[in-house]
Design an enzyme around this catalytic site. Structure first.
Site, PDB file in Angstrom:
ATOM      1  N   HIS A 125       6.812   3.452   7.459  1.00 14.60           N
ATOM      2  CA  HIS A 125       6.453   4.873   7.379  1.00 14.60           C
ATOM      3  C   HIS A 125       6.189   5.513   8.738  1.00 14.60           C
ATOM      4  CE1 HIS A 125       4.943   7.762   3.993  1.00 14.60           C
ATOM      5  NE2 HIS A 125       5.785   8.350   4.810  1.00 14.60           N
ATOM      6  N   ASP A 150       2.428   8.596  -1.799  1.00 14.98           N
ATOM      7  CA  ASP A 150       2.033   7.340  -1.155  1.00 14.98           C
ATOM      8  C   ASP A 150       0.781   6.773  -1.827  1.00 14.98           C
ATOM      9  OD1 ASP A 150       1.573   5.333   0.829  1.00 14.98           O
ATOM     10  OD2 ASP A 150       2.300   6.674   2.411  1.00 14.98           O
ATOM     11  N   HIS A 152      -1.142   5.244   0.087  1.00 12.97           N
ATOM     12  CA  HIS A 152      -2.005   5.313   1.277  1.00 12.97           C
ATOM     13  C   HIS A 152      -1.992   6.714   1.869  1.00 12.97           C
ATOM     14  CE1 HIS A 152      -0.164   1.247   0.952  1.00 12.97           C
ATOM     15  NE2 HIS A 152      -1.424   0.856   1.094  1.00 12.97           N
ATOM     16  N   ASP A 154      -2.229   7.273   5.298  1.00 17.72           N
ATOM     17  CA  ASP A 154      -1.494   7.209   6.577  1.00 17.72           C
ATOM     18  C   ASP A 154      -1.985   8.254   7.571  1.00 17.72           C
ATOM     19  OD1 ASP A 154      -0.103   5.132   5.466  1.00 17.72           O
ATOM     20  OD2 ASP A 154       1.748   6.239   5.128  1.00 17.72           O
ATOM     21  N   HIS A 167       2.390   2.494  10.981  1.00 15.33           N
ATOM     22  CA  HIS A 167       2.817   3.105   9.702  1.00 15.33           C
ATOM     23  C   HIS A 167       1.614   3.654   8.917  1.00 15.33           C
ATOM     24  CE1 HIS A 167       2.494  -0.590   6.752  1.00 15.33           C
ATOM     25  NE2 HIS A 167       1.485  -0.545   7.583  1.00 15.33           N
ATOM     26  N   ASP A 258       6.847   7.273   0.160  1.00 16.24           N
ATOM     27  CA  ASP A 258       6.608   5.848   0.428  1.00 16.24           C
ATOM     28  C   ASP A 258       6.780   5.109  -0.897  1.00 16.24           C
ATOM     29  OD1 ASP A 258       5.441   3.316   0.862  1.00 16.24           O
ATOM     30  OD2 ASP A 258       4.051   4.134   2.361  1.00 16.24           O
ATOM     31  N   ASP A 260       5.741   2.462  -1.865  1.00 18.80           N
ATOM     32  CA  ASP A 260       4.544   1.792  -2.398  1.00 18.80           C
ATOM     33  C   ASP A 260       3.652   2.738  -3.212  1.00 18.80           C
ATOM     34  OD1 ASP A 260       2.664   3.060  -0.636  1.00 18.80           O
ATOM     35  OD2 ASP A 260       2.882   1.471   0.852  1.00 18.80           O
ATOM     36  N   GLU A 303       9.593   2.220   3.470  1.00 20.67           N
ATOM     37  CA  GLU A 303       8.834   1.008   3.125  1.00 20.67           C
ATOM     38  C   GLU A 303       9.516   0.109   2.097  1.00 20.67           C
ATOM     39  OE1 GLU A 303       6.189  -0.178   4.744  1.00 20.67           O
ATOM     40  OE2 GLU A 303       5.560   1.585   5.925  1.00 20.67           O
TER      41      GLU A 303
HETATM   42  N1  LIG Z   1       2.888   3.367   5.180  1.00 18.36           N
HETATM   43  C1  LIG Z   1       2.095   2.398   4.744  1.00 18.36           C
HETATM   44  N2  LIG Z   1       2.537   1.510   3.891  1.00 18.36           N
HETATM   45  N3  LIG Z   1       0.874   2.364   5.246  1.00 18.36           N
HETATM   46  C2  LIG Z   1      -0.110   1.364   4.928  1.00 18.36           C
HETATM   47  C3  LIG Z   1      -1.356   1.586   5.737  1.00 18.36           C
HETATM   48  C4  LIG Z   1      -2.406   0.583   5.401  1.00 18.36           C
HETATM   49  C5  LIG Z   1      -3.724   0.800   6.114  1.00 18.36           C
HETATM   50  N4  LIG Z   1      -4.316   2.045   5.733  1.00 18.36           N
HETATM   51  C6  LIG Z   1      -3.527   0.749   7.630  1.00 18.36           C
HETATM   52  O1  LIG Z   1      -3.824   1.679   8.327  1.00 18.36           O
HETATM   53  O2  LIG Z   1      -3.054  -0.217   8.134  1.00 18.36           O
HETATM   54 MN   LIG Z   2       2.977   5.330   3.782  1.00 21.87          MN
HETATM   55 MN   LIG Z   3       1.951   3.351   1.547  1.00 19.55          MN
END
Ligand SMILES: NC(=[NH2+])NCCC[C@H](N)C(=O)O
Ligand SMILES: [Mn+2]
Ligand SMILES: [Mn+2]
Length: 338
Positions: A125, A150, A152, A154, A167, A258, A260, A303
């Site tokens: 990402h 997402d 998350h 991010d 990411h 994303d 995920d 991702e």
């Molecule tokens: N784009 C993603 N899959 N991001 C996951 C981030 C996970 C976690 N918040 C981190 O800063 O590492």
């Molecule tokens: Mn993401």
């Molecule tokens: Mn994510």
């Protein structure tokens, strides 16, 4: 129906009027691969673009309708810095993330100038930094809104990130509100993105870091997390999210998707999966509505990691990803007649 989000104690939105379709949706698409995984802690998203191509993405896009015109621009080329994970300012592989995104921004800008809608295939990402920066060279920050789908947020900065993985930081590099939280980073000087957090809305959140939660509250971030989806259903969430960032329907929309965000049942081949997520049906509805809004101008699909899970996981993940891209550009479960 007159129904206001106020009852959920979130930002007030009147859902009574429908989104005004604006003829932004382009039938001319430009696909761009970004085989880049260095913003993530798990290797393998660099295999995402080719796995999607080999799974037939381009042909599936062509089959949506006879007037879709898709061009595959191949992959972004950039010079690998090979800094072997070197951490600067708690940023893993900063030089590679910066170099890849700089090349990506140029390429996205070029696709838009070719009058095509860029669809950027990640990659991790972190590539949203370059993809959205490229879009911003062709429009004003006020005219662009971002739907971030997402698990998350991010939104970490180098000091809030628990991992140093970039990411988990792209959104924060793109907004002016967090500019002063970042040190000067010469490698990222080219990234002049000046979006406002007010132009962002997140959907699907369920894995939020401690400092990210604090920022969400401090800045009054717009989001619909999995709890909101449970309460409201995907229909109301989708339309409220689009209204929140584009009240008059006159802005162009970038979707940063994303994979995920999906429940691992539908997309287990990803590096930071989070359980109890969106179903594929919810995602298809969401993207069909995005298409119907007539505002979509660019998109990332990130991702997808074909090195995670078994053959079945990879197949499911690729099928979900393809269906989401196709829904965004007009594939319709009720059928397509042209
Ligand atoms: N784009 C993603 N899959 N991001 C996951 C981030 C996970 C976690 N918040 C981190 O800063 O590492
Ligand atoms: Mn993401
Ligand atoms: Mn994510």
């Amino acid at each position: 129906m007159s129904w206001s989000l106020k009852i959920f104690n979130k930002f007030p939105i009147n859902l009574s009027s429908s989104i005004h379709a604006r003829a932004f949706n382009s039938k001319a698409i430009g696909i761009l691969g970004v085989p880049f995984d260095k913003g993530a802690g798990t290797r393998g998203t660099d295999k995402g673009p080719n796995a999607l191509r080999e799974a037939g993405l381009i042909d599936e896009i062509k089959h949506i309708s006879s007037n879709i015109d898709v061009k595959d621009y191949g992959d972004v080329h950039y010079e690998l810095m090979n800094t072997n994970g070197r951490k600067i300012h708690n940023l893993n592989d900063l030089s590679d993330v910066a170099a890849c995104n700089k090349a990506l921004a140029d390429q996205v800008e070029k696709i838009i100038k070719d009058n095509r809608m860029p669809i950027t295939l990640g990659g991790c990402h972190s590539i949203a930094i370059g993809s959205i920066s490229g879009v911003l060279r062709t429009t004003t920050p006020d005219n662009l809104c971002i739907l971030w789908v997402d698990a998350h947020l991010d939104l970490n900065t180098n000091t809030t990130s628990p991992t140093g993985n970039m990411h988990g930081m792209p959104a924060s590099l793109l907004v002016k509100e967090l500019r002063s939280n970042w040190p000067t980073i010469p490698e990222l000087e080219w990234c002049k993105a000046d979006l406002s957090l007010r132009n962002f809305c997140w959907i699907g959140l369920r894995s939020i870091d401690y400092y990210e939660r604090i920022m969400m509250e401090q800045y009054g971030i717009k989001y619909f997390d999995m709890r909101d989806i449970d309460r409201m259903g995907i229909d109301k969430v989708t339309n409220a999210a689009l209204k929140a960032i584009n009240p008059n329907g006159d802005r162009q929309l970038h979707v940063s998707f994303d994979i995920d965000s999906l429940d691992p049942l539908f997309a287990n081949s990803t590096g930071t999966p989070a359980g109890a997520g969106l179903t594929l049906r919810e995602c298809l509805f969401l993207m069909e509505e995005v298409h119907r809004s007539g505002t979509l101008s660019s998109m990332d699909l990130v991702e997808v990691n074909p090195l995670v899970g078994d053959v079945r996981d990879v197949t499911n993940t690729l099928n979900s990803a393809k269906a989401i891209v196709c829904a965004a550009i007009g594939s319709n479960r009720s059928g397509n007649s042209s």
